[in-house]
Design a protein around this motif. Structure first.
Motif, PDB file in Angstrom:
ATOM      1  N   ARG A  76       0.843  -1.199   0.000  1.00  8.14           N
ATOM      2  CA  ARG A  76       0.000   0.000   0.000  1.00  8.14           C
ATOM      3  C   ARG A  76       0.876   1.245   0.000  1.00  8.14           C
ATOM      4  O   ARG A  76       2.027   1.220   0.448  1.00  8.14           O
ATOM      5  CB  ARG A  76      -0.918   0.004   1.237  1.00  8.14           C
ATOM      6  CG  ARG A  76      -1.801  -1.225   1.332  1.00  8.14           C
ATOM      7  CD  ARG A  76      -2.532  -1.250   2.661  1.00  8.14           C
ATOM      8  NE  ARG A  76      -3.646  -0.299   2.703  1.00  8.14           N
ATOM      9  CZ  ARG A  76      -3.868   0.555   3.696  1.00  8.14           C
ATOM     10  NH1 ARG A  76      -3.059   0.589   4.734  1.00  8.14           N
ATOM     11  NH2 ARG A  76      -4.917   1.356   3.667  1.00  8.14           N
ATOM     12  N   ASN A  77       0.326   2.332  -0.480  1.00  7.96           N
ATOM     13  CA  ASN A  77       1.000   3.635  -0.474  1.00  7.96           C
ATOM     14  C   ASN A  77       0.332   4.519   0.570  1.00  7.96           C
ATOM     15  O   ASN A  77      -0.856   4.842   0.450  1.00  7.96           O
ATOM     16  CB  ASN A  77       0.911   4.297  -1.855  1.00  7.96           C
ATOM     17  CG  ASN A  77       1.637   3.499  -2.918  1.00  7.96           C
ATOM     18  OD1 ASN A  77       2.784   3.095  -2.730  1.00  7.96           O
ATOM     19  ND2 ASN A  77       0.984   3.277  -4.053  1.00  7.96           N
TER      20      ASN A  77
ATOM     21  N   ASP B 219      -3.435   5.072  -0.667  1.00  6.15           N
ATOM     22  CA  ASP B 219      -4.434   4.285   0.061  1.00  6.15           C
ATOM     23  C   ASP B 219      -4.870   4.925   1.378  1.00  6.15           C
ATOM     24  O   ASP B 219      -6.000   4.713   1.831  1.00  6.15           O
ATOM     25  CB  ASP B 219      -3.874   2.886   0.348  1.00  6.15           C
ATOM     26  CG  ASP B 219      -3.564   2.132  -0.937  1.00  6.15           C
ATOM     27  OD1 ASP B 219      -4.512   1.747  -1.629  1.00  6.15           O
ATOM     28  OD2 ASP B 219      -2.369   1.946  -1.245  1.00  6.15           O
TER      29      ASP B 219
ATOM     30  N   ILE C  18       5.936   7.300  -7.339  1.00  9.01           N
ATOM     31  CA  ILE C  18       5.429   5.966  -7.013  1.00  9.01           C
ATOM     32  C   ILE C  18       5.875   4.950  -8.056  1.00  9.01           C
ATOM     33  O   ILE C  18       6.284   3.824  -7.719  1.00  9.01           O
ATOM     34  CB  ILE C  18       3.893   6.001  -6.897  1.00  9.01           C
ATOM     35  CG1 ILE C  18       3.464   6.867  -5.701  1.00  9.01           C
ATOM     36  CG2 ILE C  18       3.325   4.587  -6.744  1.00  9.01           C
ATOM     37  CD1 ILE C  18       1.979   7.141  -5.635  1.00  9.01           C
TER      38      ILE C  18
ATOM     39  N   GLN D 208      -3.641   6.370  -6.344  1.00  8.72           N
ATOM     40  CA  GLN D 208      -2.673   5.388  -5.868  1.00  8.72           C
ATOM     41  C   GLN D 208      -2.314   5.542  -4.395  1.00  8.72           C
ATOM     42  O   GLN D 208      -1.505   4.775  -3.875  1.00  8.72           O
ATOM     43  CB  GLN D 208      -1.396   5.457  -6.721  1.00  8.72           C
ATOM     44  CG  GLN D 208      -1.585   4.968  -8.148  1.00  8.72           C
ATOM     45  CD  GLN D 208      -0.325   5.113  -8.960  1.00  8.72           C
ATOM     46  OE1 GLN D 208      -0.062   6.145  -9.567  1.00  8.72           O
ATOM     47  NE2 GLN D 208       0.482   4.062  -8.968  1.00  8.72           N
TER      48      GLN D 208
ATOM     49  N   THR E  61       2.756  10.691  -9.117  1.00  9.85           N
ATOM     50  CA  THR E  61       2.625   9.437  -9.866  1.00  9.85           C
ATOM     51  C   THR E  61       3.994   8.913 -10.295  1.00  9.85           C
ATOM     52  O   THR E  61       4.280   7.714 -10.206  1.00  9.85           O
ATOM     53  CB  THR E  61       1.738   9.647 -11.100  1.00  9.85           C
ATOM     54  OG1 THR E  61       0.438  10.088 -10.682  1.00  9.85           O
ATOM     55  CG2 THR E  61       1.600   8.368 -11.904  1.00  9.85           C
TER      56      THR E  61
END
Length: 231
Positions: free
Chosen positions: A3-4, A48, A120, A46, A117
């Motif tokens: 998870r981020n 969480d 990540i 993205q 983005t």
């Protein structure tokens, strides 16, 4: 599944900004700086979960944002605040050891979504982690004790660190689990002390940190332009 999780340290008092209150609570375009920052992460597909770390004495912060939580475990320094936040996420079962923690300055409220983005994509899941940064563009001078130029510094290979800085939870916890955090100016510097070399991921000059009073004018322009694009 990894998870981020965004971690926003917001326990500072913003002395250099001189607003009479923490700079994250300065209102720009109808919202506080912190609200603008949080929306970057809570709206990103993205991310969480978003954790805001404030001082135990903070009586200002309120949020009803989805997938976000506030933790009143802020410390005396940024490094202590981040360490306390990481430990709280682990203790409450929100973060696992191999999740990605993205630490971001509360006062960087103009972070472009595409830069997030990119971080990540390029650093997520990498053992050494990575940070957003931009190559130094200006000529650098080293001063002597009298405030005169002592030397011109070669800027080749020099980058200006930004945030977010992305590391797996276990690595970040280990890097910050030292008694003396006085030399830790960002999360990457703590990780570097372990002999690990984080990735440099191209950031964005719009990812400005609100530090001095004159920065507010630029931030207002950037946020205004962003809101027009989003309409």
């Amino acid at each position: 599944m990894t998870r981020n999780i965004a971690l926003i340290p917001a326990a500072g008092v913003g002395v250099r900004f001189g607003a009479g209150k923490p700079k994250q609570y300065v209102e720009i375009n109808g919202k506080t700086v912190l609200q603008h920052t949080l929306e970057i992460f809570t709206r990103h597909p993205q991310i969480d979960f978003t954790a805001v770390i404030v001082s135990p004495e903070d009586g200002i912060f309120q949020t009803a944002l989805p997938n976000a939580g506030v933790f009143k475990v802020g410390g005396d320094t940024r490094a202590q605040t981040v360490r306390n936040g990481v430990n709280a996420l682990l203790q409450q079962g929100i973060a696992a050891a191999d999740d990605n923690i993205l630490v971001h300055d509360a006062a960087r409220c103009c972070l472009p979504s595409e830069a997030l983005t990119r971080l990540i994509a390029e650093a997520g899941g990498k053992a050494q982690g990575g940070i957003l940064a931009v190559p130094v563009a200006d000529t650098l001078k080293r001063a002597d004790s009298d405030g005169q130029i002592a030397a011109t510094v070669d800027r080749a290979g020099l980058w200006q660190a930004q945030t977010p800085q992305l590391f797996q939870t276990a690595l970040l916890q280990r890097a910050l689990a030292v008694e003396d955090l006085s030399a830790v100016t960002d999360e990457a510097s703590a990780v570097e002390r372990l002999g690990i070399r984080p990735l440099l991921v191209l950031g964005d000059t719009r990812n400005l940190k609100l530090t001095l009073p004159q920065d507010e004018f630029i931030v207002r322009l950037l946020l205004g332009a962003k809101s027009q694009v989003c309409v």
